[in-house]
Design an enzyme around this catalytic site. Structure first.
Site, PDB file in Angstrom:
ATOM      1  N   ASP A   1     -24.662 -58.232 -85.795  1.00  0.00           N
ATOM      2  CA  ASP A   1     -23.828 -58.709 -86.871  1.00  0.00           C
ATOM      3  C   ASP A   1     -24.599 -58.865 -87.964  1.00  0.00           C
ATOM      4  O   ASP A   1     -24.425 -59.666 -89.089  1.00  0.00           O
ATOM      5  CB  ASP A   1     -22.912 -59.817 -86.644  1.00  0.00           C
ATOM      6  CG  ASP A   1     -23.827 -60.832 -85.584  1.00  0.00           C
ATOM      7  OD1 ASP A   1     -25.008 -60.734 -85.569  1.00  0.00           O
ATOM      8  OD2 ASP A   1     -23.271 -61.769 -85.196  1.00  0.00           O
TER       9      ASP A   1
ATOM     10  N   ASP B   1     -19.388 -66.136 -84.462  1.00  0.00           N
ATOM     11  CA  ASP B   1     -18.905 -64.843 -83.588  1.00  0.00           C
ATOM     12  C   ASP B   1     -18.866 -65.590 -82.254  1.00  0.00           C
ATOM     13  O   ASP B   1     -19.372 -66.556 -81.958  1.00  0.00           O
ATOM     14  CB  ASP B   1     -20.511 -63.963 -83.507  1.00  0.00           C
ATOM     15  CG  ASP B   1     -20.644 -62.935 -82.706  1.00  0.00           C
ATOM     16  OD1 ASP B   1     -19.363 -62.275 -82.471  1.00  0.00           O
ATOM     17  OD2 ASP B   1     -21.468 -62.839 -82.011  1.00  0.00           O
TER      18      ASP B   1
ATOM     19  N   ASP C   1     -25.393 -64.011 -83.439  1.00  0.00           N
ATOM     20  CA  ASP C   1     -26.487 -63.997 -82.555  1.00  0.00           C
ATOM     21  C   ASP C   1     -27.713 -62.875 -83.092  1.00  0.00           C
ATOM     22  O   ASP C   1     -28.607 -62.626 -82.768  1.00  0.00           O
ATOM     23  CB  ASP C   1     -26.278 -63.581 -80.951  1.00  0.00           C
ATOM     24  CG  ASP C   1     -25.459 -62.033 -80.982  1.00  0.00           C
ATOM     25  OD1 ASP C   1     -25.348 -61.449 -81.833  1.00  0.00           O
ATOM     26  OD2 ASP C   1     -25.254 -61.902 -79.690  1.00  0.00           O
TER      27      ASP C   1
END
Lengths: 632, 72
Positions: free
Chosen positions: A516, A326, A512
């Site tokens: 997600d 990410d 993080d």
């Protein structure tokens, strides 16, 4: 060493050795025969084997037949019965010594792992009614005022109310730089106060504090088995019965066949060789050393800020093919800073100060970041927010507007658009364009080395998935030499992208953990960074890195690899030791060697059982050892 | 309710699994888990603590007198 040798567990061994020597002496000097010979050796056998025989009787009463006690019982009594009295006793003594060391090795490795995890103090000092009291950490209530002296660990999560001190957070975050704590700083349980006295207010009970959460995670992790562990436990269930049945067949079939063929009577020989089968039929070395390897790895990683959720995560993390990241908050800091100033007809500093004064009227994240980066000396008033475009305010009697191109057009200026990564803030005063400021999210300083290290560890492809715009995304991908970059993705599209990548190989996803969770769950192995506080992230990830340092990621892979390697070594080592003994005993029974192994077989077999178990446990302990590893 | 105990004196994970099986068969025990490495015994049961502790301790003694169980 003296403490070890005077252990109570070894007493029957000493007595047994003494009795055995006496019996051998009597045997040599008086050369007794028949019942008298057996009588000589009987006391030694009983002393050496008593506890093993008792355990085995207890098991048989319960209907549990195949365990090592039973097998050693048959092996020693069997050897005794065929006239190899000294052998039967010596093998039992050897077995006891081996077991003793095996137990010690397990205890030591447990203690080593516990020491790694011993981060939470049992007591805390609280200030109640003006006097200090030392109480159990469990009895600290939310709102209690804690007194934390230098050298003490924080017992529960708390907020500093008074004092300034350097605090070592390594036990929880793995971070080696100390934290400067002063009034208002949040302290987590397990932090170590280093320099001076702190007073702090408890904000959680001990069982809900950080250290307890880490411990809980680590303990549960030892129950989530890796492939190797479940292979071993399945294998252990079939291994013993198979070996015992083979031993039985071996004792009966070949000698019967030989007897029928040419009338040779070899029952006694084959029976003796079959006994060695029994000795190696306990899968102990495997069933202890493999989970111990994994638990050691989990413990070692935990003490360095990497929490594996279980053995299966270690498996998956050891050899990922594709690393997917990410962007915001993972590869970048997630904090915007000023990277370029384009001023028109004024000093850069003056423009920054003016823009910062106006941005105080907005709570957009970019505005907040700018205000934090540039302290304003000017006063603005009469703030007016223009949703989605910017903000304007009055400074020194003039109207200043700060925002995007749309806002500029509204106030009647048309600056040349500035392209590239990040977000650009344009500014105008009373219809005159003043310039622009570029704000970008900065890369984490260690991102480049961490990615290079991952490539060095054999990751075939790196991918970045982000919801951010093209320019910003490509700039990051280029700076880090990321192979594939997909931008402007909605959360559902991220999920789809990972699904597609999974067809190409095993996917490691690093995020993080805040938004997600689905991606973390879907990937073959999901790593959440800096996410100890978020239950959702911990729930969906396979491993959690407690700080937001990317450099822990290659470390996590390397520790996983080492753990899997050691576990495999143990499996191969223990299994081949046993196989070799089985082969030796078959071959020597069939007299296929020029050298006759038969007299030593029982010894070799006992060594392959307890000796190998001990060596495998010692090897497993390497997993928990913290080596000074070269900096990543 | 979940009850947690510290269990010491087990020789190997094999023995732990056997004792686990024995405890699981006892009346009133919904689930049981022994973690050999952390020496932790976790029992789920509807019964009160004294009964559970008694059942668990007795079964462990029956299994082997070397095994020791203490309330966590």
């Amino acid at each position: 060493m003296r403490g070890v040798l005077s252990s109570k567990e070894l007493r029957p061994v000493y007595v047994g050795v003494l009795l055995l020597l006496l019996a051998v002496g009597a045997d040599v000097f008086f050369d007794p025969s028949g019942a008298l010979l057996y009588l000589c050796y009987l006391p030694a056998l009983l002393v050496a084997g008593a506890s093993v025989y008792r355990a085995s009787l207890r098991n048989i009463r319960r209907g549990e037949v195949f365990d090592e006690n039973f097998l050693m019982t048959i092996a020693s009594i069997g050897a005794f019965a065929v006239g190899e009295c000294a052998e039967g006793i010596a093998v039992m003594l050897f077995f006891r010594v081996g077991e003793f060391f095996e137990h010690r090795a397990v205890a030591r490795s447990r203690a080593a792992i516990r020491a790694l995890l011993d981060i939470c103090p049992d007591t805390a000092t609280v200030l109640r009614d003006g006097s200090e009291e030392r109480i159990d950490a469990e009895d600290v209530e939310i709102g209690d005022l804690l007194v934390i002296r230098p050298g003490e660990r924080v017992a529960v999560d708390c907020t500093v109310t008074e004092g300034c001190s350097a605090v070592n957070t390594a036990a929880i975050t793995g971070e080696s730089l100390p934290l400067d704590a002063s009034a208002g700083t949040l302290l987590q349980s397990g932090f170590l106060n280093q320099s001076s006295l702190l007073y702090a207010r408890a904000i959680a009970k001990s069982e809900e504090s950080a250290a307890a959460r880490v411990l809980c995670l680590v303990e549960e992790a030892s129950e989530n088995q890796s492939r190797q562990e479940s292979f071993i436990s399945k294998f252990a269930r079939v291994y013993t019965p198979i070996v015992v049945c083979t031993a039985l067949l071996f004792a009966i079939l070949p000698p019967t066949a030989l007897f029928l063929y040419d009338g040779r009577l070899l029952f006694r020989d084959f029976f003796f060789h079959a006994l060695t089968f029994l000795v190696v039929s306990c899968p102990c070395a495997l069933v202890i050393s493999v989970p111990l390897s994994f638990f050691g790895g989990i413990g070692a990683a935990a003490s360095r800020g990497v929490l594996y959720k279980g053995g299966y995560c270690i498996d998956a993390l050891a050899h990922p093919d594709i690393a997917v990241f990410d962007k915001t908050g993972t590869l970048t800091r997630g904090v915007f800073s000023v990277t370029e100033v384009f001023s028109v007809g004024m000093e850069d500093a003056a423009l920054l100060s003016l823009v910062s004064a106006v941005e105080h009227g907005s709570d957009h994240p970019i505005a907040t970041a700018l205000c934090a980066a540039v302290p304003s000396v000017m006063r603005a008033e009469g703030f007016q927010e223009h949703a989605g475009r910017g903000v304007s305010a009055t400074v020194d009697g003039a109207t200043v507007s700060v925002g995007n191109l749309a806002l500029m057009r509204e106030v009647g200026v048309a600056p040349t658009p500035i392209r590239g990564e990040g977000t650009v803030l344009y500014a105008a005063r009373d219809g005159v364009y003043l310039g622009a400021i570029r704000m970008t999210d900065t890369l984490k300083p260690e991102a480049r080395t961490a990615l290079d290290a991952l490539r060095g560890l054999g990751i075939k492809k790196s991918v970045m998935l982000t919801g951010d715009r093209r320019d910003s995304a490509l700039a990051v991908a280029k700076a880090l030499s990321i192979d594939e970059c997909r931008y402007g993705l909605l959360p559902a599209e991220k999920y789809g992208a990972i699904e597609a990548l999974k067809k190409q190989g095993s996917v490691l996803y690093v995020g993080d953990g805040i938004n997600d969770a689905p991606a973390l769950t879907l990937a073959d192995v999901g790593v959440a960074m800096g996410a100890l506080g978020s239950d959702a992230a911990i729930e969906s990830a396979d491993a959690v890195i407690t700080t937001d340092e990317l450099s822990r990621l290659p470390l996590a892979v390397r520790l996983a690899r080492r753990t899997v390697r050691i576990a495999r070594q143990n499996i191969v080592f223990a299994l081949s030791a046993k196989l070799i003994v089985l082969l030796l005993s078959v071959l020597s029974a069939a007299a296929l060697f020029p050298f006759n192994f038969s007299p030593y077989l029982m010894w070799i077999a006992v060594f392959a059982d307890v000796g190998v178990a001990m060596l495998a446990i010692l090897n497993a302990m390497r997993c928990g050892a913290i080596k000074k590893e070269k900096q990543l | 309710m979940k009850f947690k105990y510290e269990i010491t004196g087990l020789d190997c994970p094999n023995c732990a699994a056997k004792l686990e099986g024995m405890i699981a068969k006892k009346d009133g025990i919904d689930s049981v888990k022994i973690n050999f490495i952390t020496e932790r015994l976790t029992v789920e049961s509807e019964a009160d603590e004294a009964t559970v502790t008694d059942t668990v301790t007795k079964t462990a003694q029956e299994f082997s007198p070397k095994v020791n169980i203490a309330k966590k």
